[in-house]
Design an enzyme around this catalytic site. Structure first.
Site, short mmCIF file in Angstrom:
data_model
loop_
_atom_site.label_atom_id
_atom_site.label_comp_id
_atom_site.label_asym_id
_atom_site.label_seq_id
_atom_site.Cartn_x
_atom_site.Cartn_y
_atom_site.Cartn_z
N TYR B 39 0.86 -1.18 0.00
CA TYR B 39 0.00 0.00 0.00
C TYR B 39 0.90 1.23 0.00
O TYR B 39 2.07 1.16 -0.35
CB TYR B 39 -0.96 -0.07 1.22
N LYS B 94 -20.67 -20.71 -8.91
CA LYS B 94 -19.94 -20.67 -10.18
C LYS B 94 -18.52 -20.17 -9.94
O LYS B 94 -17.55 -20.71 -10.50
CB LYS B 94 -20.67 -19.72 -11.12
#
Lengths: 153, 439
Positions: B39, B94
């Protein structure tokens, strides 16, 4: 493919195509709902066209199969010049024969015949909402002449 | 296991785990200093590099392997328009399959879209974060337009599994069924019953794979499609995909219903609706000898396999796992995206799907096909990298790959990536991070 004047024996096939044009109009506009006995009416309507001097019924035929129809009649424009109009009342080509310039050929031939019959202007009548018909004529240099407005009373 | 058991467990387990997938780290956090790398301030250098060349987002971020599983919830399984929240468990499932069998970082993403245009806008806006889009459970014919437009407008692969996936696996199954019954694709007469997403795509793939369109007959709920059907003008306006099929298939101009279509047919592919008596024995009986019949409706096939076999069909397949020959999208989509992502494909073309189908069929043939085994099963996981490698190579050949690699490299990369997912799963389970469900 042959484009020729319709004969008596073409009647049932031509009537079927005429009913298809009416149904197609109904797809665009509920105020063109097609009557149940449209086929019978179409046969009568077409029957009264064949062999009449100021009326024209052309068919496009592939062998014995009728794949397109154009019906027109001569009309007088009482107050206007050009005075004699060749007025196309019905025009239909079966879907699988579209996009192959057949419609164009039929229109060309009809225009020529109508000119021979005295037409100084060719006019086609189509429902305002029938986009397919409107596009077809617009693309070929026709423009809107009159509008008829309707509403349920 | 009986179906009621699956339902009961699905409810209990979904609640126990609070969903099936989630974001997890790929990088170590050894000390708080690492956050200055992952970060700010370190990350700014990565952002600057990508800002200068957006393609670098495929190198420096997880974009290369990320697929959104998007739906508007308008046609979920056999449940219909149940809305995006109702679709979420399906998209999660899925995504799990994408991850486990394809090594794909898939994100379930049902959206609330008010219109077709709204759905297209939403999906298009997601492009910068994604390597691909899997569209799912969108009603027909809207799904055709959405797929066509997004494929044209986005530079990452957009896949609609209910069209391309189902059609692709069907094609693979058909390859082997034809082989077993001594037929060639070319010259076989094929009837497609149902003209929704799956069969419209199947028709296109069959033609591209070599079937003469004149030998295909397609039926919708009103009967056989042919160029002179009474409603043909209506179809032209309302469903141009079906219209095109009506115009160019059915060379013999057969009219009528299923029985008329099946006279002299070699294969039947149903994606028509819930059975079990949508197709009847006397309809199967008029097919050619050694006939092939696929019944794809879930959960109840258009006809049950024992009835079809009794009526004379030789090879029968369904979408279900409790009968032999399950024609299941899950055999294809994880591998399709693995291959497409590995070469940074811009799109998934029909030849890529056809190559995938050929490889799926070839894998089953190597194992030994029979009337009860025309496709690999989902547990034969080695099939996935193999299909992925074929897809990657097809993408390169088709000129849609951003990255080139050899066939051997494709196979290696796909194998490693898929194995990685399986290793993660094993490690998480072994270490008690993913617990077995309570009984």
């Amino acid at each position: 493919m042959q484009i020729r004047r319709a004969r008596k024996e073409d009647l049932p096939a031509v009537a079927d195509l005429i009913v298809r044009t009416k149904r197609l109009n109904n797809e665009f506009d509920p105020l063109f709902a097609v009557v149940a006995d449209a086929k019978t009416r179409a046969e009568k309507y077409i029957g009264s066209t064949i062999g009449v001097p100021d009326k024209l019924l052309l068919v496009a035929a592939e062998g014995s199969k009728i794949v397109g129809v154009l019906r027109a009649e001569m009309r007088e424009r009482l107050f206007y010049e050009p005075h004699h109009e060749g007025f196309i009342t019905d025009f239909y080509v079966l879907p699988e024969y579209r996009r192959k310039a057949l419609g164009n050929e039929v229109l060309q031939q009809a225009s020529a015949e109508l000119r021979k019959m005295g037409a100084e202007i060719i006019v086609a009548d189509v429902p305002s909402r029938n986009e397919i018909a409107n596009n077809f004529y617009s693309k070929r240099g026709f423009r809107a002449l009159t509008s008829s407005f309707g509403k349920s009373p | 296991m009986p179906k009621e058991d699956f339902s009961r467990k699905a409810l209990a387990y979904s609640k126990f785990y609070g969903g099936k997938v989630g974001v997890s780290p790929k990088v170590p956090v050894r000390s708080l200093d690492d956050f200055s790398i992952w970060y700010t301030p370190g990350v700014a250098a990565v952002s600057r590099a990508i800002a200068e060349d957006a393609e670098l987002s495929f190198e420096y971020t997880g974009r290369w392997n990320t697929v959104a599983v998007v739906t508007d919830g308008t046609r979920v399984l056999g449940l219909g328009n149940i809305g995006p929240e109702g679709a979420l468990p399906v998209m999660e499932g899925k995504s799990l399959i994408y991850n486990y069998l394809g090594g794909v970082n898939a994100i379930p993403l049902p959206v609330r879209a008010k219109s077709e245009e709204g759905l297209i806008d939403l999906v298009r806006a997601l492009e910068p974060s994604l390597g691909g889009v899997n569209l799912e459970d969108i009603e027909s014919p809207k799904c055709f337009d959405v797929l066509d437009r997004l494929r044209a407008e986005m530079k990452i692969p957009v896949w609609h599994d209910d069209q391309q996936g189902t059609a692709g696996v069907t094609l693979a199954a058909l390859f082997n069924a034809l082989e077993l019954t001594g037929r060639k694709l070319k010259g076989s007469r094929i009837v497609l019953f149902g003209a929704g997403a799956a069969n419209v795509a199947a028709e296109r793939l069959l033609v591209k794979a070599g079937v003469n369109p004149k030998d295909i007959v397609v039926l919708d709920s009103k009967g056989i499609l042919h160029p002179e059907r009474d409603d043909i003008d209506q179809l032209m306006l309302k469903n141009r995909w079906k219209y095109e099929i009506a115009i160019h298939t059915n060379g013999d101009r057969i009219t009528g219903g299923l029985k008329d279509a099946l006279k002299g047919a070699d294969a039947l592919v149903c994606a028509a609706g819930q059975g079990p008596e949508l197709v009847k024995p006397d309809e199967i009986r008029v097919m050619n000898k050694r006939s092939i019949a696929f019944f794809m409706a879930n959960p109840v096939p258009e006809m049950l396999p024992p009835a079809a076999l009794a009526a004379g069909a030789e090879i029968v397949a369904t979408g279900r796992s409790d009968y032999p020959n399950q024609v299941n999208n899950s055999l294809m989509f994880p591998a399709i995206f693995r291959g497409a992502l590995d070469v940074r494909a811009k799109t998934i073309t029909d030849p890529m799907v056809i190559d995938a189908a050929h490889e799926l069929a070839a894998f089953a043939r190597e194992k030994g096909i029979s009337k009860d085994y025309i496709l690999p099963t989902m547990v034969q996981w080695e099939v996935y990298p193999r299909v992925a490698a074929k897809v990657a190579q097809a993408a390169i050949r088709e000129g849609v790959a951003r990255r080139k690699m050899t066939a051997a490299e494709s196979l290696r990369v796909a194998t490693e990536t898929i194995e990685h997912s399986r290793k993660v799963m094993n490690a998480l389970r072994r270490n008690g991070i993913i617990l077995d469900p309570p009984e």
